[in-house]
Design a protein around this motif. Structure first.
Motif, PDB file in Angstrom:
ATOM      1  N   TRP A  32      70.449 -23.313  48.101  1.00  6.15           N
ATOM      2  CA  TRP A  32      71.005 -22.783  46.852  1.00  6.15           C
ATOM      3  C   TRP A  32      71.730 -23.859  46.058  1.00  6.15           C
ATOM      4  N   CYS A  33      72.396 -24.771  46.736  1.00  6.40           N
ATOM      5  CA  CYS A  33      73.062 -25.869  46.019  1.00  6.40           C
ATOM      6  C   CYS A  33      72.042 -26.761  45.320  1.00  6.40           C
ATOM      7  N   LEU A  34      70.935 -27.077  45.995  1.00  3.83           N
ATOM      8  CA  LEU A  34      69.894 -27.906  45.388  1.00  3.83           C
ATOM      9  C   LEU A  34      69.223 -27.194  44.213  1.00  3.83           C
ATOM     10  N   ILE A  35      68.911 -25.922  44.380  1.00  2.00           N
ATOM     11  CA  ILE A  35      68.275 -25.163  43.305  1.00  2.00           C
ATOM     12  C   ILE A  35      69.225 -25.030  42.111  1.00  2.00           C
ATOM     13  N   SER A  36      70.499 -24.774  42.376  1.00  3.58           N
ATOM     14  CA  SER A  36      71.477 -24.649  41.295  1.00  3.58           C
ATOM     15  C   SER A  36      71.640 -25.965  40.542  1.00  3.58           C
ATOM     16  N   ALA A  37      71.692 -27.066  41.276  1.00  2.00           N
ATOM     17  CA  ALA A  37      71.821 -28.376  40.640  1.00  2.00           C
ATOM     18  C   ALA A  37      70.579 -28.694  39.809  1.00  2.00           C
ATOM     19  N   SER A  38      69.407 -28.380  40.322  1.00  2.00           N
ATOM     20  CA  SER A  38      68.165 -28.627  39.580  1.00  2.00           C
ATOM     21  C   SER A  38      68.117 -27.793  38.304  1.00  2.00           C
ATOM     22  N   ALA A  39      68.483 -26.532  38.388  1.00  2.00           N
ATOM     23  CA  ALA A  39      68.469 -25.657  37.211  1.00  2.00           C
ATOM     24  C   ALA A  39      69.486 -26.136  36.172  1.00  2.00           C
ATOM     25  N   SER A  40      70.669 -26.522  36.625  1.00  2.00           N
ATOM     26  CA  SER A  40      71.694 -27.006  35.694  1.00  2.00           C
ATOM     27  C   SER A  40      71.257 -28.285  34.999  1.00  2.00           C
ATOM     28  N   TYR A  41      70.664 -29.202  35.752  1.00  2.00           N
ATOM     29  CA  TYR A  41      70.204 -30.460  35.172  1.00  2.00           C
ATOM     30  C   TYR A  41      69.066 -30.216  34.182  1.00  2.00           C
ATOM     31  N   THR A  42      68.153 -29.312  34.501  1.00  2.00           N
ATOM     32  CA  THR A  42      67.051 -28.990  33.597  1.00  2.00           C
ATOM     33  C   THR A  42      67.575 -28.402  32.291  1.00  2.00           C
ATOM     34  N   LEU A  43      68.533 -27.492  32.395  1.00  3.13           N
ATOM     35  CA  LEU A  43      69.128 -26.927  31.182  1.00  3.13           C
ATOM     36  C   LEU A  43      69.844 -28.002  30.366  1.00  3.13           C
ATOM     37  N   HIS A  44      70.512 -28.911  31.053  1.00  3.39           N
ATOM     38  CA  HIS A  44      71.177 -30.020  30.365  1.00  3.39           C
ATOM     39  C   HIS A  44      70.151 -30.863  29.604  1.00  3.39           C
ATOM     40  N   LEU A  45      69.022 -31.170  30.235  1.00  2.00           N
ATOM     41  CA  LEU A  45      67.982 -31.952  29.568  1.00  2.00           C
ATOM     42  C   LEU A  45      67.423 -31.232  28.349  1.00  2.00           C
ATOM     43  N   LEU A  46      67.252 -29.921  28.444  1.00  2.00           N
ATOM     44  CA  LEU A  46      66.776 -29.144  27.296  1.00  2.00           C
ATOM     45  C   LEU A  46      67.763 -29.229  26.128  1.00  2.00           C
ATOM     46  N   ILE A  47      69.042 -29.123  26.433  1.00  2.00           N
ATOM     47  CA  ILE A  47      70.065 -29.194  25.390  1.00  2.00           C
ATOM     48  C   ILE A  47      70.090 -30.579  24.755  1.00  2.00           C
ATOM     49  N   VAL A  48      70.018 -31.610  25.569  1.00  2.00           N
ATOM     50  CA  VAL A  48      70.029 -32.981  25.045  1.00  2.00           C
ATOM     51  C   VAL A  48      68.806 -33.222  24.161  1.00  2.00           C
ATOM     52  N   ALA A  49      67.638 -32.774  24.613  1.00  2.00           N
ATOM     53  CA  ALA A  49      66.416 -32.956  23.818  1.00  2.00           C
ATOM     54  C   ALA A  49      66.494 -32.184  22.505  1.00  2.00           C
ATOM     55  N   ALA A  50      67.021 -30.964  22.546  1.00  2.00           N
ATOM     56  CA  ALA A  50      67.140 -30.161  21.324  1.00  2.00           C
ATOM     57  C   ALA A  50      68.104 -30.807  20.335  1.00  2.00           C
ATOM     58  N   GLU A  51      69.205 -31.327  20.819  1.00  2.00           N
ATOM     59  CA  GLU A  51      70.164 -31.993  19.930  1.00  2.00           C
ATOM     60  C   GLU A  51      69.605 -33.297  19.371  1.00  2.00           C
ATOM     61  N   TYR A  52      68.908 -34.050  20.212  1.00  2.00           N
ATOM     62  CA  TYR A  52      68.352 -35.335  19.785  1.00  2.00           C
ATOM     63  C   TYR A  52      67.309 -35.145  18.686  1.00  2.00           C
ATOM     64  N   HIS A  53      66.480 -34.115  18.825  1.00  2.00           N
ATOM     65  CA  HIS A  53      65.417 -33.868  17.854  1.00  2.00           C
ATOM     66  C   HIS A  53      65.818 -32.855  16.787  1.00  2.00           C
ATOM     67  N   ASN A  54      67.081 -32.447  16.799  1.00  2.00           N
ATOM     68  CA  ASN A  54      67.622 -31.519  15.815  1.00  2.00           C
ATOM     69  C   ASN A  54      66.814 -30.218  15.761  1.00  2.00           C
ATOM     70  N   LYS A  55      66.544 -29.643  16.918  1.00  2.00           N
ATOM     71  CA  LYS A  55      65.825 -28.374  17.019  1.00  2.00           C
ATOM     72  C   LYS A  55      66.800 -27.310  17.487  1.00  2.00           C
ATOM     73  N   SER A  56      66.726 -26.147  16.862  1.00  2.00           N
ATOM     74  CA  SER A  56      67.692 -25.102  17.194  1.00  2.00           C
ATOM     75  C   SER A  56      67.121 -24.006  18.082  1.00  2.00           C
ATOM     76  N   THR A  57      65.810 -23.985  18.288  1.00  2.00           N
ATOM     77  CA  THR A  57      65.210 -22.971  19.157  1.00  2.00           C
ATOM     78  C   THR A  57      64.325 -23.633  20.197  1.00  2.00           C
ATOM     79  N   TYR A  58      64.105 -22.901  21.272  1.00  2.00           N
ATOM     80  CA  TYR A  58      63.232 -23.403  22.331  1.00  2.00           C
ATOM     81  C   TYR A  58      61.804 -23.536  21.821  1.00  2.00           C
ATOM     82  N   GLU A  59      61.370 -22.584  21.003  1.00  2.00           N
ATOM     83  CA  GLU A  59      60.009 -22.636  20.458  1.00  2.00           C
ATOM     84  C   GLU A  59      59.795 -23.891  19.615  1.00  2.00           C
ATOM     85  N   SER A  60      60.749 -24.217  18.783  1.00  2.00           N
ATOM     86  CA  SER A  60      60.589 -25.409  17.944  1.00  2.00           C
ATOM     87  C   SER A  60      60.614 -26.687  18.788  1.00  2.00           C
ATOM     88  N   LEU A  61      61.368 -26.681  19.863  1.00  2.00           N
ATOM     89  CA  LEU A  61      61.379 -27.837  20.763  1.00  2.00           C
ATOM     90  C   LEU A  61      60.046 -27.991  21.480  1.00  2.00           C
TER      91      LEU A  61
END
Length: 86
Positions: A32-61
């Motif tokens: 559970w610790c590994l899965i939680s860390a992986s999910a948190s890191y993946t969400l972090h990467l999505l947020i960073v990519a959305a901010e970098y490319h100035n996208k406000s929705t998952y679909e646009s990203l």
């Protein structure tokens, strides 16, 4: 609603108690610790990519990263999934 939620969650959730019983408490906590860390890191990467490319929705990203055909493909899958469950 229950049918849709049941299909979305999937049969994997039903197998978790058996898997945890087989692994024991120690490996379950590590798992559970590994899965939680992986999910948190993946969400972090999505947020960073959305901010970098100035996208406000998952679909646009998704459209920006993979193109319009990939976006349409996933939209079609979601529609078919909804039709099949309802």
């Amino acid at each position: 609603f229950f049918n849709l939620a049941n299909c979305a969650i999937g049969a994997g959730i039903l197998g978790m108690p058996f898997a945890f019983d087989t692994m024991g408490i120690g490996l379950t906590i590590i798992f559970w610790c590994l899965i939680s860390a992986s999910a948190s890191y993946t969400l972090h990467l999505l947020i960073v990519a959305a901010e970098y490319h100035n996208k406000s929705t998952y679909e646009s990203l998704v459209e920006h990263a993979f193109g319009v055909w990939t976006l349409r493909f996933f939209q079609s899958i979601i529609i078919l999934y909804g039709i099949g469950v309802v």
